[in-house]
Design a protein around this motif. Structure first.
Motif, short mmCIF file in Angstrom:
data_model
loop_
_atom_site.label_atom_id
_atom_site.label_comp_id
_atom_site.label_asym_id
_atom_site.label_seq_id
_atom_site.Cartn_x
_atom_site.Cartn_y
_atom_site.Cartn_z
N ASP A 1 0.82 -1.21 0.00
CA ASP A 1 0.00 0.00 0.00
C ASP A 1 0.86 1.27 0.00
OD1 ASP A 1 -2.38 -1.38 -0.11
OD2 ASP A 1 -2.74 -1.30 2.05
N GLU A 2 1.96 1.25 0.74
CA GLU A 2 2.85 2.41 0.74
C GLU A 2 3.46 2.63 -0.64
OE1 GLU A 2 4.51 2.41 5.34
OE2 GLU A 2 5.46 1.10 3.88
N SER B 1 0.83 3.96 -3.03
CA SER B 1 0.53 5.37 -2.72
C SER B 1 1.61 6.30 -3.24
CB SER B 1 0.38 5.56 -1.21
OG SER B 1 -0.75 4.89 -0.74
N ARG C 1 -1.34 -7.10 -4.81
CA ARG C 1 -2.30 -6.60 -3.82
C ARG C 1 -3.62 -7.36 -3.93
NH1 ARG C 1 -4.28 -5.59 0.29
NH2 ARG C 1 -4.97 -3.58 1.04
#
Length: 108
Positions: free
Chosen positions: A46-47, A50, A81
Motif C-alpha cells: 500500500d505504501e 501510494s 495486492r
C-alpha cells in the motif's frame, strides 16, 4: 552503486516528441528521469502504491543501502495486492510482487 535515474518508454516517446534533435543523438542521461522516489524492502504494498500514485510514476526502484535490488511496476503491485486479498494468507510476504515481475531485467 547508487541509482542515478530511470528511463521508460514514456520518457523516450516524450523526448522524441519534444526534442528538436534526432532521437539517435540523445543519450540516456538526456532522457532519463531522476530517481528521487524509491522504496525499500520493508515498505508495504500500500505504501509503494501510494507513492507511485502521488508521484504519477509507473515504475519504482527498490533500493537497500543505495544498491538497486529491483524494479517494481504499478501492475506488479496491483496484481500482488489483489492476489493477497483473494488468498488472505498471513504467511505471504508483502513483497510477493518482487518475484512476480514481468520486467525481464528483474530476476524471478
Amino acid at each position: 552503486e547508487e541509482v542515478l535515474g530511470i528511463i521508460t518508454e514514456r520518457d523516450i516517446l516524450r523526448a522524441e516528441a519534444s526534442n528538436e534533435d534526432p532521437l539517435e543523438t540523445l543519450t540516456v542521461e538526456d532522457v532519463m528521469g531522476c530517481c528521487e522516489v524509491i522504496c525499500h524492502l520493508e515498505d508495504t504494498l500500500d505504501e509503494a502504491i501510494s507513492v507511485m500514485a502521488e508521484h504519477q510514476i509507473r515504475y519504482l526502484p527498490i533500493v537497500q543501502e543505495k544498491k538497486l535490488l529491483g524494479l517494481v511496476s504499478m501492475g506488479d503491485l496491483l496484481r500482488a495486492r489483489f492476489s493477497l486479498k483473494e488468498i488472505k494468507s498471513p504467511q505471504l510476504s508483502p513483497h510477493f510482487s518482487l518475484n512476480q515481475s514481468t520486467n525481464p531485467s528483474v530476476p524471478r
